[in-house]
Design a protein around this motif. Structure first.
Motif, PDB file in Angstrom:
ATOM      1  N   SER A  99       0.820  -1.204   0.000  1.00 16.77           N
ATOM      2  CA  SER A  99       0.000   0.000   0.000  1.00 16.77           C
ATOM      3  C   SER A  99       0.858   1.259   0.000  1.00 16.77           C
ATOM      4  O   SER A  99       1.985   1.265   0.482  1.00 16.77           O
ATOM      5  CB  SER A  99      -0.924   0.017   1.211  1.00 16.77           C
ATOM      6  OG  SER A  99      -0.154   0.141   2.400  1.00 16.77           O
ATOM      7  N   LYS A 154     -14.211   3.109   9.137  1.00 11.49           N
ATOM      8  CA  LYS A 154     -13.994   1.903   8.321  1.00 11.49           C
ATOM      9  C   LYS A 154     -13.021   2.190   7.180  1.00 11.49           C
ATOM     10  O   LYS A 154     -13.046   3.266   6.583  1.00 11.49           O
ATOM     11  CB  LYS A 154     -15.308   1.410   7.711  1.00 11.49           C
ATOM     12  CG  LYS A 154     -16.368   1.047   8.726  1.00 11.49           C
ATOM     13  CD  LYS A 154     -16.195  -0.336   9.231  1.00 11.49           C
ATOM     14  CE  LYS A 154     -17.370  -0.726  10.123  1.00 11.49           C
ATOM     15  NZ  LYS A 154     -17.307  -2.060  10.561  1.00 11.49           N
ATOM     16  N   SER A 174     -10.875   2.077   1.041  1.00 12.17           N
ATOM     17  CA  SER A 174     -10.067   1.666  -0.106  1.00 12.17           C
ATOM     18  C   SER A 174      -8.599   1.702   0.280  1.00 12.17           C
ATOM     19  O   SER A 174      -8.221   2.297   1.289  1.00 12.17           O
ATOM     20  CB  SER A 174     -10.325   2.569  -1.317  1.00 12.17           C
ATOM     21  OG  SER A 174      -9.899   3.891  -1.059  1.00 12.17           O
ATOM     22  N   THR A 176     -10.897  -1.485  -3.785  1.00 17.38           N
ATOM     23  CA  THR A 176     -12.116  -0.963  -3.169  1.00 17.38           C
ATOM     24  C   THR A 176     -12.558  -1.963  -2.113  1.00 17.38           C
ATOM     25  O   THR A 176     -12.785  -3.133  -2.422  1.00 17.38           O
ATOM     26  CB  THR A 176     -13.219  -0.772  -4.227  1.00 17.38           C
ATOM     27  OG1 THR A 176     -12.743   0.151  -5.209  1.00 17.38           O
ATOM     28  CG2 THR A 176     -14.490  -0.248  -3.585  1.00 17.38           C
ATOM     29  N   VAL A 177     -12.637  -1.515  -0.882  1.00 17.77           N
ATOM     30  CA  VAL A 177     -12.998  -2.393   0.232  1.00 17.77           C
ATOM     31  C   VAL A 177     -14.522  -2.441   0.316  1.00 17.77           C
ATOM     32  O   VAL A 177     -15.177  -1.413   0.519  1.00 17.77           O
ATOM     33  CB  VAL A 177     -12.361  -1.910   1.544  1.00 17.77           C
ATOM     34  CG1 VAL A 177     -12.793  -2.785   2.712  1.00 17.77           C
ATOM     35  CG2 VAL A 177     -10.836  -1.898   1.410  1.00 17.77           C
ATOM     36  N   THR A 178     -15.081  -3.626   0.142  1.00 21.74           N
ATOM     37  CA  THR A 178     -16.544  -3.788   0.162  1.00 21.74           C
ATOM     38  C   THR A 178     -17.067  -4.163   1.542  1.00 21.74           C
ATOM     39  O   THR A 178     -18.256  -4.006   1.811  1.00 21.74           O
ATOM     40  CB  THR A 178     -16.984  -4.837  -0.871  1.00 21.74           C
ATOM     41  OG1 THR A 178     -16.343  -6.074  -0.581  1.00 21.74           O
ATOM     42  CG2 THR A 178     -16.634  -4.389  -2.288  1.00 21.74           C
ATOM     43  N   SER A 179     -16.200  -4.675   2.396  1.00 20.59           N
ATOM     44  CA  SER A 179     -16.568  -4.917   3.798  1.00 20.59           C
ATOM     45  C   SER A 179     -15.301  -4.887   4.631  1.00 20.59           C
ATOM     46  O   SER A 179     -14.221  -5.243   4.153  1.00 20.59           O
ATOM     47  CB  SER A 179     -17.301  -6.247   3.979  1.00 20.59           C
ATOM     48  OG  SER A 179     -16.437  -7.326   3.728  1.00 20.59           O
ATOM     49  N   PHE A 180     -15.439  -4.428   5.871  1.00 23.68           N
ATOM     50  CA  PHE A 180     -14.300  -4.330   6.785  1.00 23.68           C
ATOM     51  C   PHE A 180     -14.838  -4.463   8.204  1.00 23.68           C
ATOM     52  O   PHE A 180     -15.785  -3.773   8.576  1.00 23.68           O
ATOM     53  CB  PHE A 180     -13.587  -2.989   6.611  1.00 23.68           C
ATOM     54  CG  PHE A 180     -12.425  -2.812   7.547  1.00 23.68           C
ATOM     55  CD1 PHE A 180     -11.204  -3.395   7.265  1.00 23.68           C
ATOM     56  CD2 PHE A 180     -12.560  -2.071   8.709  1.00 23.68           C
ATOM     57  CE1 PHE A 180     -10.129  -3.239   8.124  1.00 23.68           C
ATOM     58  CE2 PHE A 180     -11.500  -1.911   9.573  1.00 23.68           C
ATOM     59  CZ  PHE A 180     -10.284  -2.489   9.280  1.00 23.68           C
ATOM     60  N   ALA A 204     -11.592  -8.387   5.818  1.00 20.92           N
ATOM     61  CA  ALA A 204     -12.039  -7.479   4.777  1.00 20.92           C
ATOM     62  C   ALA A 204     -12.246  -8.226   3.471  1.00 20.92           C
ATOM     63  O   ALA A 204     -11.671  -9.299   3.255  1.00 20.92           O
ATOM     64  CB  ALA A 204     -11.023  -6.362   4.575  1.00 20.92           C
ATOM     65  N   ASN A 205     -13.075  -7.653   2.640  1.00 16.75           N
ATOM     66  CA  ASN A 205     -13.218  -8.074   1.252  1.00 16.75           C
ATOM     67  C   ASN A 205     -12.913  -6.849   0.409  1.00 16.75           C
ATOM     68  O   ASN A 205     -13.354  -5.735   0.732  1.00 16.75           O
ATOM     69  CB  ASN A 205     -14.629  -8.582   0.956  1.00 16.75           C
ATOM     70  CG  ASN A 205     -14.902  -9.892   1.650  1.00 16.75           C
ATOM     71  OD1 ASN A 205     -14.166 -10.849   1.501  1.00 16.75           O
ATOM     72  ND2 ASN A 205     -15.959  -9.932   2.439  1.00 16.75           N
ATOM     73  N   ALA A 206     -12.155  -7.069  -0.670  1.00 19.53           N
ATOM     74  CA  ALA A 206     -11.782  -5.957  -1.543  1.00 19.53           C
ATOM     75  C   ALA A 206     -11.755  -6.435  -2.979  1.00 19.53           C
ATOM     76  O   ALA A 206     -11.585  -7.628  -3.251  1.00 19.53           O
ATOM     77  CB  ALA A 206     -10.411  -5.411  -1.136  1.00 19.53           C
TER      78      ALA A 206
END
Length: 188
Positions: free
Chosen positions: A105, A114, A117, A134-138, A153-155
């Motif tokens: 990163s 939260k 991204s 793009t982080v869709t869940s954290f 997380a899901n990204a």
């Protein structure tokens, strides 16, 4: 009045001192980077990598962090051993020369508390390109079995495989690839 201001300043420094970055180690058994592409327009094929390591650092108070992930390119799993070997060849991942795929990163972006991204650099086959996840869940909370704090997380991101020297058979097999990351990590 001066005493109140001094007390407020001291309290502010005290609170700032308690906020610190927290380091989480990726749980390899619950982390699955996947890639999806169109196969001649017939269907979208989804494959994954079975071995991922790394660390995630989060400072929730400062709203900063870092992500450092290494994917073992030899762990590519299409569900078919012959195709796994084909993808490890020079036309695609060239794992003999480049055994690892990395993501480091440059900035972690928050929306409130939260992570929203992550901007960073993806390296495949020795070629590095900027990629935003793009982080869709954290979610961070105490892990019920490990009795330690954990984050998951899901990204998702889209890349062109030709940008990484892996464009063979494009455009019949799509150049655009969707990367999906399901990551779990446990506090060090």
């Amino acid at each position: 009045m001066k005493k109140i201001v001094a007390l407020l300043i001291a309290a502010g420094f005290s609170l700032a001192a308690t906020a610190a970055p927290e380091t989480y180690v990726i749980d390899t058994t619950h982390t699955a980077p996947r890639f999806e592409y169109s196969h001649f327009g017939y269907s979208n094929q989804v494959s994954r990598f079975d071995n991922t390591t790394g660390k995630i650092v989060i400072d929730k108070a400062a709203k900063t962090g870092s992500v450092d992930v290494t994917i073992d390119a030899k762990s590519v799993n299409t569900g078919y051993a012959t195709f796994n070997n084909h993808l490890q060849g020079e036309d695609f991942f060239n794992t003999a020369k480049y055994p690892a795929i990395t993501y480091k990163s440059t900035k972690v972006n928050f929306n409130g508390d939260k992570v929203a991204s992550v901007d960073g650099n993806l390296t495949i086959k020795g070629i590095t390109k900027p990629v935003t996840l793009t982080v869709t869940s954290f979610q961070c909370m105490p892990h019920p079995m490990l009795k330690k704090d954990a984050c998951g997380a899901n990204a998702v991101a889209k890349i062109l495989r030709s940008d990484f020297g892996a464009g063979k058979y494009a455009p019949h097999v799509s150049d655009e690839v969707t990367l999906t990351f399901a990551i779990e990590s446990v506090k060090e």
